[in-house]
Design an enzyme around this catalytic site. Structure first.
Site, mmCIF file in Angstrom:
data_model
loop_
_atom_site.group_PDB
_atom_site.id
_atom_site.type_symbol
_atom_site.label_atom_id
_atom_site.label_comp_id
_atom_site.label_asym_id
_atom_site.label_seq_id
_atom_site.Cartn_x
_atom_site.Cartn_y
_atom_site.Cartn_z
ATOM 1 N N ASP A 8 0.901 -1.380 -0.080
ATOM 2 C CA ASP A 8 -0.084 -0.046 0.032
ATOM 3 C C ASP A 8 1.000 1.210 -0.011
ATOM 4 O OD1 ASP A 8 -2.600 1.410 0.503
ATOM 5 O OD2 ASP A 8 -1.660 1.635 2.528
ATOM 6 N N LEU A 9 0.578 2.325 -0.228
ATOM 7 C CA LEU A 9 1.274 3.563 -0.291
ATOM 8 C C LEU A 9 1.117 4.642 0.713
ATOM 9 C CD1 LEU A 9 3.172 5.437 -1.949
ATOM 10 C CD2 LEU A 9 1.348 6.458 -3.140
ATOM 11 N N ASP A 10 -0.074 5.054 1.073
ATOM 12 C CA ASP A 10 -0.296 6.008 2.188
ATOM 13 C C ASP A 10 -0.192 5.265 3.203
ATOM 14 O OD1 ASP A 10 -1.018 7.999 3.426
ATOM 15 O OD2 ASP A 10 -3.252 8.086 3.074
ATOM 16 N N THR A 16 0.944 10.284 3.708
ATOM 17 C CA THR A 16 0.404 11.410 3.182
ATOM 18 C C THR A 16 -1.040 11.536 3.774
ATOM 19 O OG1 THR A 16 -0.149 9.815 1.440
ATOM 20 C CG2 THR A 16 1.104 11.652 0.891
ATOM 21 N N LYS A 44 -9.097 6.353 5.425
ATOM 22 C CA LYS A 44 -7.833 5.540 5.070
ATOM 23 C C LYS A 44 -7.925 4.321 4.204
ATOM 24 C CE LYS A 44 -4.660 7.315 8.661
ATOM 25 N NZ LYS A 44 -3.796 7.074 9.640
ATOM 26 N N GLY A 45 -7.357 4.214 2.979
ATOM 27 C CA GLY A 45 -7.511 3.403 2.034
ATOM 28 C C GLY A 45 -8.691 3.256 1.149
ATOM 29 N N ILE A 46 -9.542 4.427 1.425
ATOM 30 C CA ILE A 46 -11.021 4.433 0.738
ATOM 31 C C ILE A 46 -10.763 5.524 -0.490
ATOM 32 C CG2 ILE A 46 -13.309 5.177 1.005
ATOM 33 C CD1 ILE A 46 -12.241 2.820 2.767
ATOM 34 N N ARG A 48 -11.218 8.275 -3.676
ATOM 35 C CA ARG A 48 -11.541 9.669 -3.471
ATOM 36 C C ARG A 48 -13.219 9.850 -3.372
ATOM 37 N NH1 ARG A 48 -8.952 12.911 -8.247
ATOM 38 N NH2 ARG A 48 -7.093 11.487 -7.547
ATOM 39 N N SER A 115 -2.375 0.706 -4.389
ATOM 40 C CA SER A 115 -2.577 1.899 -3.741
ATOM 41 C C SER A 115 -4.045 2.315 -4.232
ATOM 42 C CB SER A 115 -1.701 2.977 -3.739
ATOM 43 O OG SER A 115 -2.140 4.358 -3.316
ATOM 44 N N ALA A 116 -4.970 2.783 -3.392
ATOM 45 C CA ALA A 116 -6.251 3.454 -4.087
ATOM 46 C C ALA A 116 -6.011 4.938 -4.640
ATOM 47 C CB ALA A 116 -7.140 3.614 -2.649
ATOM 48 N N SER A 117 -4.966 5.116 -4.587
ATOM 49 C CA SER A 117 -4.820 6.731 -4.729
ATOM 50 C C SER A 117 -4.208 6.904 -6.543
ATOM 51 C CB SER A 117 -3.467 7.566 -4.029
ATOM 52 O OG SER A 117 -3.260 8.466 -4.567
ATOM 53 N N ASN A 119 -2.775 9.295 -7.548
ATOM 54 C CA ASN A 119 -1.770 10.159 -7.267
ATOM 55 C C ASN A 119 -0.470 9.357 -7.161
ATOM 56 O OD1 ASN A 119 -2.937 12.991 -7.762
ATOM 57 N ND2 ASN A 119 -4.128 12.198 -5.935
ATOM 58 N N LYS A 146 -10.824 -1.039 -1.912
ATOM 59 C CA LYS A 146 -10.553 -1.720 -0.793
ATOM 60 C C LYS A 146 -12.023 -1.803 0.129
ATOM 61 C CE LYS A 146 -5.849 -0.505 -0.994
ATOM 62 N NZ LYS A 146 -4.811 0.213 -0.518
ATOM 63 N N GLU A 170 0.063 -3.304 4.496
ATOM 64 C CA GLU A 170 -1.125 -2.295 4.727
ATOM 65 C C GLU A 170 -1.192 -1.775 6.152
ATOM 66 O OE1 GLU A 170 -3.918 -0.403 3.780
ATOM 67 O OE2 GLU A 170 -4.074 -1.124 1.804
ATOM 68 N N ASP A 171 -1.710 -0.455 6.194
ATOM 69 C CA ASP A 171 -1.838 0.268 7.516
ATOM 70 C C ASP A 171 -3.388 0.664 7.624
ATOM 71 O OD1 ASP A 171 -2.288 2.519 5.121
ATOM 72 O OD2 ASP A 171 -2.331 3.815 6.943
HETATM 73 P P1 B16 Z 1 -6.429 9.898 -4.092
HETATM 74 P P2 B16 Z 1 -3.692 4.043 0.089
HETATM 75 C C1 B16 Z 1 -5.282 5.990 -0.238
HETATM 76 O O1 B16 Z 1 -4.149 5.418 -0.205
HETATM 77 C C2 B16 Z 1 -5.506 6.850 1.037
HETATM 78 O O2 B16 Z 1 -5.525 6.212 2.212
HETATM 79 C C3 B16 Z 1 -7.002 7.548 0.916
HETATM 80 O O3 B16 Z 1 -7.294 8.667 2.074
HETATM 81 C C4 B16 Z 1 -7.222 8.331 -0.512
HETATM 82 O O4 B16 Z 1 -8.556 8.656 -0.323
HETATM 83 C C5 B16 Z 1 -7.041 7.196 -1.364
HETATM 84 O O5 B16 Z 1 -5.579 6.689 -1.493
HETATM 85 C C6 B16 Z 1 -7.437 7.902 -2.820
HETATM 86 O O6 B16 Z 1 -6.264 8.704 -3.229
HETATM 87 O O7 B16 Z 1 -7.568 11.088 -3.928
HETATM 88 O O8 B16 Z 1 -4.933 10.447 -4.336
HETATM 89 O O9 B16 Z 1 -6.750 9.099 -5.558
HETATM 90 O O10 B16 Z 1 -3.688 4.039 1.471
HETATM 91 O O11 B16 Z 1 -4.503 3.123 -0.821
HETATM 92 O O12 B16 Z 1 -2.310 4.230 -0.477
HETATM 93 MG MG MG Z 2 -2.762 2.961 3.358
#
Ligand code: B16
Ligand code: MG
Length: 216
Positions: A8-10, A16, A44-46, A48, A115-117, A119, A146, A170-171
């Site tokens: 996982d990233l964040d 972040t 967290k992990g959810i 956007r 990662s769900a991000s 970014n 997730k 994962e965190d």
């Molecule tokens: P973005 P992870 C997740 O990262 C974050 O924990 C979560 O808070 C955020 O909403 C999600 O990425 C989406 O991020 O808006 O940058 O696409 O923990 O899955 O690495």
């Molecule tokens: Mg995370």
């Protein structure tokens, strides 16, 4: 014997969550919803859009916006979040991450990002570690977020392994549930809130012995 590592990233590679929090808190203020640190844990992990939905429900405003308005709100939050990410540097890697990735690379154990991000590539560039990952799952290609295991199954597949041949890190509880449902060995990275169902938990990656982990 494990062959691949899925991160996982964040909260695992870098923190972040504090920037997500600031950006959601400011957006919340604009629409009259209080987003505090405790509620932020639930994001967290959810993804956007799912985070926005949770915030609207939290503020009792789930029926007040059209889909286009919601997309505009999420885009506004992301613009602010990306602004906050501009100053990220390799110094923002969490403790032990660089050494752990270097050891994996030296031992020819490929690593992936789940990662769900959206970014994630930008963040990994800023942190100077993007070349250490053989695969980065694009969350835009997924059907479910997730805690669904899809992102972890996809990450293993991109590395050329089965989930059972991988270790996932994962965190967040949602992500940890996804790792376990995929069949991977799960390492929970603790950052305050307890995690349930991990095969092993650590506070930081410095506590791990890669050789021992690969024997799991
Ligand atoms: P973005 P992870 C997740 O990262 C974050 O924990 C979560 O808070 C955020 O909403 C999600 O990425 C989406 O991020 O808006 O940058 O696409 O923990 O899955 O690495
Ligand atoms: Mg995370």
């Amino acid at each position: 014997m494990k062959k691949g590592l899925v991160f996982d990233l964040d909260g695992v590679i870098t923190d972040t969550a504090k920037f997500h929090f600031l950006a959601w808190r400011d957006l919340g203020k604009e629409i009259g919803i209080d987003v505090d640190l405790k509620f932020n844990e639930q994001l967290k992990g959810i993804s956007r859009m799912d985070s926005l939905e949770r915030i609207l429900v939290h503020g009792g405003r789930q029926n007040d916006f059209t889909q286009a308005e919601k997309e505009a709100l999420a885009a506004k939050k992301n613009t602010h979040y990306v602004e906050l990410l501009q100053d990220l540097t390799p110094a923002d890697l969490l403790p032990g991450v660089k050494t752990f990735l270097e050891e994996a690379q030296a031992k020819k154990v490929p690593c992936a990002i789940a990662s769900a991000s959206k970014n994630a590539p930008f963040i990994l560039e800023k942190l100077g570690v993007i070349t250490m990952f053989a695969a980065i799952v694009d969350p835009a290609t997924l059907h479910k977020g997730k805690p669904d295991p899809e992102i972890f199954i996809k990450a293993a597949e991109m590395l050329g392994f089965t989930p059972e041949e991988c270790v996932g890190f994962e965190d967040a509880q949602a992500g940890l549930d996804g790792i376990k449902a995929s069949g991977m060995y799960a390492v929970g990275v603790l950052s305050g809130e307890p995690l349930h169902g991990a095969d092993q938990t650590v506070h930081e990656l410095t506590e791990l012995d890669l050789d021992q982990l690969l024997q799991k």
